[in-house]
Design a protein around this motif. Sequence first.
Motif, short mmCIF file in Angstrom:
data_model
loop_
_atom_site.label_atom_id
_atom_site.label_comp_id
_atom_site.label_asym_id
_atom_site.label_seq_id
_atom_site.Cartn_x
_atom_site.Cartn_y
_atom_site.Cartn_z
N SER A 32 -0.10 4.39 -0.61
CA SER A 32 -0.90 5.33 0.18
C SER A 32 -2.27 4.74 0.46
O SER A 32 -2.56 3.60 0.10
N GLU A 33 -3.09 5.58 1.08
CA GLU A 33 -4.41 5.13 1.47
C GLU A 33 -5.34 4.94 0.29
O GLU A 33 -6.38 4.30 0.38
N LYS B 136 -10.43 3.96 -2.08
CA LYS B 136 -9.69 3.56 -0.89
C LYS B 136 -9.04 2.21 -1.14
O LYS B 136 -9.66 1.30 -1.67
N THR B 137 -7.80 2.10 -0.75
CA THR B 137 -7.06 0.86 -1.01
C THR B 137 -7.80 -0.36 -0.48
O THR B 137 -7.81 -1.42 -1.09
#
Lengths: 236, 642
Positions: free
Chosen positions: A181-182, A216-217
């Motif tokens: 995911s984000e 956040k990735t």
Amino acid sequence: MISELEMGKAESELELGLGLSLGGGTAAKIGKPGGGGAWGERGRLLTAKDFPSVGSKRAADSASHAGASPPRSSSQVVGWPPIGSHRMNSLAAKSAREEEEAGKKKVKDDEPKDVNKKVQVGFIKVNMDGVAIGRKVDLNAHSSYENLAQTLEDMFFRGNPGTIGLTGQFTKPLRLLDGSSEFVLTYEDKEGDWMLVGDVPWRMFITSVKRLRVMKTSEANGLAARHQESNERQRK
Amino acid sequence: MGASSTLLMVSHGHCLLCLLFSVVRFIYIKTFNSFDSFRIKSLPSLPSLSLSPSLVLMDRRFPFKVLEHIFSFVDSNEDRNSVSLVCKSWFETERRTRKRVFVGNCYAVSPLKVARRFPKMRSLTLKGKPHFADYNLVPDGWGGYAWPWIEAMAARRPFLEEIRLKRMVVTDECLEKIAASFRDFKTLVLTSCEGFSTDGIAAIASTCRKLRDLELRECIVDDLGGDWLSYFPETSTSLVSLDFSCLDSEVKLSDLERLLSRSPNLKSLKLNRSVTLDVLESLLRRAPQLVELGTGSFSDELDPEEIAKLTKALSELKQLKSLSGLWDLLPEYIPLLYSLCPRLTSLNLSYATVQMPDLIDLLSRCSKLQKLWVMDLIEDKGLKTVALCCKELRELRVFPSGADLDETDVTLTEQGLVSVSEGCPKLESVLYFCVQFTNAALVSIAKNRPNFRCFRLCVMEPFAPDYRTQQPLDEGFKAIVERCKDLRRLSVSGLLTDKAFEYIGVHAKKLRMLSIAFAGDSDLMLHHLLSGCQSLKKLEIRDCPFGDTALLENAAKLETMRSLWMSSCFVSFGACKQLSQKMPRLNVEVIDEHPPKTRPDSSPVERIYIYRTVAGPRLDTPEFVWTIHKSPEVGVSRLSIR
């Protein structure tokens, strides 16, 4: 929908970082005799039944513990005894240190006792990128990474239609743990380093974690690299 | 308080005005004769004067300047609040002369109003979150933001000198704003606050040229390192008190030494735990004038020479009255403190895990002690020593060490408190954590010490009855409230039925704050309290089985109180709605994970927080707080500004 949520949360009521005390269960969970009057299907008030070590006149005759949580001692209730958090942390740190020093001198097989001591350390802060207000989670009431991730997903990406989660988005399943995911879940350990969650065994994780951050990735690249490195090392 | 409560009852007409007149005239004469400062409070009760029409016009005879001068002697804010209710000109005069402003609930009034009302404000004290926030019962993000206040004051009251905040969310921006806006800023005291980092503290240290007090008490600080201390400019010499005991990281020793060397007025210094014992001597040498000292960690291994030097440095502190810190105090270092004991009036050993025999050695030397905070390691025997030796004791707090969880033998029982109540005639404030208690002990304590003002007993086992008789502790607490007529604050615990609260309602007439957990049987309990305790201002309850009826019947009472907190009780959403619609000047906040709208009216809410306010519903509620709207059609609103 609501009852589903409440059922699902029945076990994790304890853990939610809102510091909720052990109330708010479902009717199904209560299982107390209706003759208790006001105790009917209301919020799950803690009673003397929950403290079996106390011989009070309210001790339960009815065996309604079946569906309810296991008997707990007073130290497992949120906010009880009423000691400020600074003092709690100091006590917990002290007992943690004493345990370390004592080493494995005493072989205690009464696990619940250890849990009692650690309960006070349970709450740690969780911040998420882009969200101003942080939350707290009780680590001791979780048993695994999946558990924890689920709670965090519920916390920050609330599923109720009509209510806006902290991020102003509606839910999609998050998968904080597998990098799909984000966002990724990271934590700061006792040495001040930021690591990806999931690398170490759960027990080791809860003793070394200081606080959590949903990152956040894109920002977590450096950590991801380290994660891959250590994976490679392990494989070798 | 006779005169000021008289002042309150303005509605009783001119016979009161004449009493006031005589009060004012008395003050007028007194001030112009002797110029002694005194308080209205201390005036003897005055005989009533005969009525005369000209007396009713008395406020026209006193020019503003005279009233202003008279009011400058009125210190207490309660008296000032009373004074401001007498008539318009007194209101105006009072508000123009008030320097110290206290707001007990930051949401009870808007910052703008306060800023406008008191143009001469020099000191602002604010409290934010409810008290139970200390025990993690108020979810993070509930509120209590300092920013709107700081912003309002910065714009309108640039001469503000002192800010004291308790249980509020203070950000670095707040601190930076304070530093930038208040030229003569002198005092910052943050108690149980959170939301800021050491960067914010650095801003204060570096910019406030006249800074006198910087105290961080039990705050949760984002600790980015010890550099903040180096931001005190080399020219700053005004420091009087510095408390950074709640911070974690190490400060640079040389910075601290230099700061101490150039601060001859420093009276109070509270170090954090990371200041080790080996450097303490060097710090004390540079500040022998200290009156209050909070040491850092007290556990390093010192060689004999270092010990000798430290002993000497400690004995040089001739003015020291208060000692705290003492983390990890080792028994072998206790003798180092002996030289301080005879002068000590306040001793905080609540972080020192010292066992009873060593504590006795220490405490038996502290004959002037007035305030003692200690852990339950002191045991009954240690408290007996306190009873024998510390005859000046006014305040005692005994905290749990967690040792009972280990099953080690810590014998602190109710007997300890009984001994102290017997032996210490001035004891008036107690906080006592104990595993179990008896009615007999409470009765003895009440008999011995009817002068209690603050009695907080925490029996740590919820629902624990008198362990000898298996009876509820009703009779014990009855004795307390019956005999201690001046009781202002009470915390009850153990097994309690509605009867206990009936007794409290009947007897505790001066009680202002009451804390209850795991007690009572029914709505009657709440009803007794709300209808009986005349002076009640703050009531906080958790896990008690009642709500609706008593709450609605006593709705009017809630407007005379500062706040009511109820969590895990049986208060239904419907009752909250009714209450809010009935009482326009109360904010009824429902703190619940699930939107109340989606559940039936009869379902209980997790927690409610009710407080009186003239500011209307607040605009900064997070998503789990719902302020019940006043108009029935709207139902529940969550006005929020993101």
